[in-house]
Motif scaffolding. Sequence first.
Motif, PDB file in Angstrom:
ATOM      1  N   ASP A  14      -4.775 -11.451  -1.742  1.00 52.64           N
ATOM      2  CA  ASP A  14      -3.425 -11.723  -2.247  1.00 52.64           C
ATOM      3  C   ASP A  14      -3.278 -11.235  -3.688  1.00 52.64           C
ATOM      4  OD1 ASP A  14      -5.018 -13.893  -3.224  1.00 52.64           O
ATOM      5  OD2 ASP A  14      -3.197 -15.062  -3.577  1.00 52.64           O
ATOM      6  N   ASP A  15      -4.316 -11.439  -4.505  1.00 50.23           N
ATOM      7  CA  ASP A  15      -4.275 -10.920  -5.881  1.00 50.23           C
ATOM      8  C   ASP A  15      -4.191  -9.395  -5.884  1.00 50.23           C
ATOM      9  OD1 ASP A  15      -4.427 -13.438  -6.969  1.00 50.23           O
ATOM     10  OD2 ASP A  15      -6.566 -13.332  -7.408  1.00 50.23           O
ATOM     11  N   PHE A  16      -4.943  -8.760  -5.014  1.00 45.53           N
ATOM     12  CA  PHE A  16      -4.941  -7.306  -4.946  1.00 45.53           C
ATOM     13  C   PHE A  16      -3.582  -6.788  -4.483  1.00 45.53           C
ATOM     14  CE2 PHE A  16      -6.096  -3.158  -3.004  1.00 45.53           C
ATOM     15  CZ  PHE A  16      -6.521  -2.542  -4.165  1.00 45.53           C
ATOM     16  N   GLY A  17      -2.964  -7.487  -3.550  1.00 38.65           N
ATOM     17  CA  GLY A  17      -1.625  -7.099  -3.100  1.00 38.65           C
ATOM     18  C   GLY A  17      -0.614  -7.171  -4.225  1.00 38.65           C
ATOM     19  N   VAL A  18      -0.677  -8.238  -5.015  1.00 38.06           N
ATOM     20  CA  VAL A  18       0.228  -8.366  -6.166  1.00 38.06           C
ATOM     21  C   VAL A  18      -0.089  -7.268  -7.182  1.00 38.06           C
ATOM     22  CG1 VAL A  18       0.921  -9.844  -8.097  1.00 38.06           C
ATOM     23  CG2 VAL A  18       0.616 -10.830  -5.819  1.00 38.06           C
ATOM     24  N   PHE A  19      -1.368  -6.974  -7.384  1.00 36.06           N
ATOM     25  CA  PHE A  19      -1.768  -5.906  -8.303  1.00 36.06           C
ATOM     26  C   PHE A  19      -1.205  -4.553  -7.849  1.00 36.06           C
ATOM     27  CE2 PHE A  19      -4.754  -2.477  -9.322  1.00 36.06           C
ATOM     28  CZ  PHE A  19      -4.721  -2.528 -10.700  1.00 36.06           C
ATOM     29  N   LEU A  20      -1.317  -4.251  -6.551  1.00 40.85           N
ATOM     30  CA  LEU A  20      -0.773  -2.987  -6.035  1.00 40.85           C
ATOM     31  C   LEU A  20       0.731  -2.907  -6.262  1.00 40.85           C
ATOM     32  CD1 LEU A  20      -2.643  -2.413  -2.648  1.00 40.85           C
ATOM     33  CD2 LEU A  20      -2.885  -1.117  -4.776  1.00 40.85           C
ATOM     34  N   TRP A  21       1.439  -3.997  -5.957  1.00 39.11           N
ATOM     35  CA  TRP A  21       2.889  -4.024  -6.173  1.00 39.11           C
ATOM     36  C   TRP A  21       3.203  -3.812  -7.650  1.00 39.11           C
ATOM     37  CZ3 TRP A  21       5.320  -7.658  -9.294  1.00 39.11           C
ATOM     38  CH2 TRP A  21       6.695  -7.483  -9.395  1.00 39.11           C
ATOM     39  N   LEU A  22       2.485  -4.526  -8.515  1.00 41.14           N
ATOM     40  CA  LEU A  22       2.737  -4.446  -9.953  1.00 41.14           C
ATOM     41  C   LEU A  22       2.475  -3.043 -10.487  1.00 41.14           C
ATOM     42  CD1 LEU A  22       3.494  -6.004 -12.516  1.00 41.14           C
ATOM     43  CD2 LEU A  22       1.078  -6.596 -12.759  1.00 41.14           C
ATOM     44  N   LYS A  57      14.048  -8.066 -13.401  1.00 40.17           N
ATOM     45  CA  LYS A  57      12.945  -7.311 -12.782  1.00 40.17           C
ATOM     46  C   LYS A  57      11.727  -7.329 -13.704  1.00 40.17           C
ATOM     47  CE  LYS A  57      11.624  -3.268 -10.284  1.00 40.17           C
ATOM     48  NZ  LYS A  57      12.039  -2.080  -9.591  1.00 40.17           N
ATOM     49  N   LEU A  58      11.966  -7.211 -15.006  1.00 41.69           N
ATOM     50  CA  LEU A  58      10.862  -7.296 -15.969  1.00 41.69           C
ATOM     51  C   LEU A  58      10.209  -8.668 -15.894  1.00 41.69           C
ATOM     52  CD1 LEU A  58       9.299  -5.871 -18.226  1.00 41.69           C
ATOM     53  CD2 LEU A  58      11.004  -6.769 -19.834  1.00 41.69           C
ATOM     54  N   ALA A  59      11.016  -9.711 -15.772  1.00 41.85           N
ATOM     55  CA  ALA A  59      10.475 -11.068 -15.648  1.00 41.85           C
ATOM     56  C   ALA A  59       9.654 -11.210 -14.372  1.00 41.85           C
ATOM     57  CB  ALA A  59      11.607 -12.090 -15.670  1.00 41.85           C
ATOM     58  N   THR A  60      10.119 -10.617 -13.274  1.00 39.10           N
ATOM     59  CA  THR A  60       9.369 -10.661 -12.016  1.00 39.10           C
ATOM     60  C   THR A  60       8.010  -9.990 -12.182  1.00 39.10           C
ATOM     61  OG1 THR A  60      11.428 -10.627 -10.763  1.00 39.10           O
ATOM     62  CG2 THR A  60       9.427 -10.014  -9.574  1.00 39.10           C
ATOM     63  N   MET A  61       7.986  -8.868 -12.896  1.00 39.41           N
ATOM     64  CA  MET A  61       6.707  -8.199 -13.165  1.00 39.41           C
ATOM     65  C   MET A  61       5.816  -9.083 -14.033  1.00 39.41           C
ATOM     66  SD  MET A  61       7.808  -4.298 -13.848  1.00 39.41           S
ATOM     67  CE  MET A  61       8.512  -3.278 -12.597  1.00 39.41           C
ATOM     68  N   GLY A  62       6.416  -9.755 -15.006  1.00 37.41           N
ATOM     69  CA  GLY A  62       5.654 -10.680 -15.846  1.00 37.41           C
ATOM     70  C   GLY A  62       5.041 -11.804 -15.030  1.00 37.41           C
ATOM     71  N   GLY A  87       2.379  -0.183  -8.786  1.00 35.97           N
ATOM     72  CA  GLY A  87       3.373   0.727  -8.218  1.00 35.97           C
ATOM     73  C   GLY A  87       4.714   0.598  -8.921  1.00 35.97           C
ATOM     74  N   SER A  88       5.114  -0.640  -9.176  1.00 35.70           N
ATOM     75  CA  SER A  88       6.392  -0.875  -9.857  1.00 35.70           C
ATOM     76  C   SER A  88       6.355  -0.374 -11.293  1.00 35.70           C
ATOM     77  CB  SER A  88       6.732  -2.367  -9.847  1.00 35.70           C
ATOM     78  OG  SER A  88       6.940  -2.811  -8.537  1.00 35.70           O
ATOM     79  N   LEU A  89       5.290  -0.704 -12.012  1.00 32.64           N
ATOM     80  CA  LEU A  89       5.193  -0.282 -13.411  1.00 32.64           C
ATOM     81  C   LEU A  89       5.120   1.236 -13.545  1.00 32.64           C
ATOM     82  CD1 LEU A  89       2.804  -2.873 -15.094  1.00 32.64           C
ATOM     83  CD2 LEU A  89       5.178  -2.380 -15.699  1.00 32.64           C
ATOM     84  N   ALA A 141       0.834  -1.204   0.000  1.00 27.67           N
ATOM     85  CA  ALA A 141       0.000   0.000   0.000  1.00 27.67           C
ATOM     86  C   ALA A 141       0.869   1.254   0.000  1.00 27.67           C
ATOM     87  CB  ALA A 141      -0.936  -0.009   1.208  1.00 27.67           C
ATOM     88  N   ALA A 142       1.967   1.224   0.746  1.00 26.31           N
ATOM     89  CA  ALA A 142       2.880   2.372   0.779  1.00 26.31           C
ATOM     90  C   ALA A 142       3.515   2.586  -0.585  1.00 26.31           C
ATOM     91  CB  ALA A 142       3.955   2.168   1.841  1.00 26.31           C
ATOM     92  N   GLN A 143       3.874   1.498  -1.265  1.00 30.49           N
ATOM     93  CA  GLN A 143       4.463   1.625  -2.603  1.00 30.49           C
ATOM     94  C   GLN A 143       3.442   2.205  -3.578  1.00 30.49           C
ATOM     95  OE1 GLN A 143       5.719  -2.040  -4.437  1.00 30.49           O
ATOM     96  NE2 GLN A 143       7.039  -0.974  -5.861  1.00 30.49           N
ATOM     97  N   ALA A 144       2.197   1.770  -3.482  1.00 35.42           N
ATOM     98  CA  ALA A 144       1.149   2.309  -4.358  1.00 35.42           C
ATOM     99  C   ALA A 144       0.937   3.795  -4.066  1.00 35.42           C
ATOM    100  CB  ALA A 144      -0.155   1.534  -4.157  1.00 35.42           C
ATOM    101  N   TRP A 145       0.987   4.181  -2.786  1.00 35.43           N
ATOM    102  CA  TRP A 145       0.817   5.595  -2.432  1.00 35.43           C
ATOM    103  C   TRP A 145       1.967   6.425  -2.989  1.00 35.43           C
ATOM    104  CZ3 TRP A 145      -2.554   9.041  -1.416  1.00 35.43           C
ATOM    105  CH2 TRP A 145      -2.194  10.260  -0.853  1.00 35.43           C
ATOM    106  N   ARG A 146       3.210   5.919  -2.882  1.00 41.31           N
ATOM    107  CA  ARG A 146       4.367   6.638  -3.442  1.00 41.31           C
ATOM    108  C   ARG A 146       4.221   6.795  -4.947  1.00 41.31           C
ATOM    109  NH1 ARG A 146       7.073   3.502   0.228  1.00 41.31           N
ATOM    110  NH2 ARG A 146       7.686   1.990  -1.356  1.00 41.31           N
ATOM    111  N   ALA A 147       3.741   5.757  -5.621  1.00 41.41           N
ATOM    112  CA  ALA A 147       3.542   5.843  -7.074  1.00 41.41           C
ATOM    113  C   ALA A 147       2.502   6.907  -7.398  1.00 41.41           C
ATOM    114  CB  ALA A 147       3.111   4.490  -7.629  1.00 41.41           C
ATOM    115  N   TYR A 148       1.426   6.960  -6.640  1.00 43.77           N
ATOM    116  CA  TYR A 148       0.397   7.979  -6.855  1.00 43.77           C
ATOM    117  C   TYR A 148       0.973   9.378  -6.651  1.00 43.77           C
ATOM    118  CZ  TYR A 148      -3.486  11.088  -5.934  1.00 43.77           C
ATOM    119  OH  TYR A 148      -4.336  12.160  -5.960  1.00 43.77           O
ATOM    120  N   ARG A 149       1.736   9.566  -5.564  1.00 40.29           N
ATOM    121  CA  ARG A 149       2.349  10.874  -5.307  1.00 40.29           C
ATOM    122  C   ARG A 149       3.300  11.263  -6.424  1.00 40.29           C
ATOM    123  NH1 ARG A 149       4.576  10.111   0.352  1.00 40.29           N
ATOM    124  NH2 ARG A 149       6.417  10.364  -0.905  1.00 40.29           N
ATOM    125  N   ASN A 150       4.079  10.297  -6.933  1.00 46.71           N
ATOM    126  CA  ASN A 150       5.010  10.591  -8.024  1.00 46.71           C
ATOM    127  C   ASN A 150       4.268  11.006  -9.288  1.00 46.71           C
ATOM    128  OD1 ASN A 150       7.223  10.060  -6.441  1.00 46.71           O
ATOM    129  ND2 ASN A 150       7.471   7.971  -7.182  1.00 46.71           N
TER     130      ASN A 150
END
Length: 112
Positions: free
Chosen positions: A80-88, A51-56, A90-92, A7-16
Motif C-alpha cells: 500500500d505504501d508503494f502504491g501511494v509512492f507510485l501515485w505520488l 491537489k497539492l494538499a492531496t499530494m502532501g 507519477g503525479s509529481l 503502475a500505468a500512471q508511473a509508466w506514463r510519467a516515465y514515458r513523458n
Amino acid sequence: MAKAARAAQAWRAYRNVTEPGSPGLGTRLRAIPKLIGAVMRGRYPGMSRSKLATMGFGVLYIISPIDAIPDFLVLIGVVDDFGVFLWLMGSLLGESGRYVDWERGQVRASPS
C-alpha cells in the motif's frame, strides 16, 4: 486507485520524462519546490491547492507509522505504501513537467 492504475500512471510519467523535447527527470525534480511555491502563491493556474494538499497527504501517509494496512504484514503492508509512492511520483513528475513547460512559455511570452 487500483494497483494497475498506479503502475500505468508511473509508466506514463516515465514515458513523458524520456520523450524527446520533454523536460528531463533532473529538470522536473528541481522544479518541484518552485511548483509548490507557485501553487501556494496562486501564480500557477495549472494545479489547485487541493491537489497539492492531496499530494502532501500522500507524503504523510508514506512516512507515517499509521497505515491502512500495517507494515508488520510484511509484503501486503509495504504494497500500500508503494502504491501511494507510485501515485505520488507519477503525479509529481507529471505536474512538474507541465509546470516547466508553462514556465518556459511564460519566459517566451514576457517582453525582453
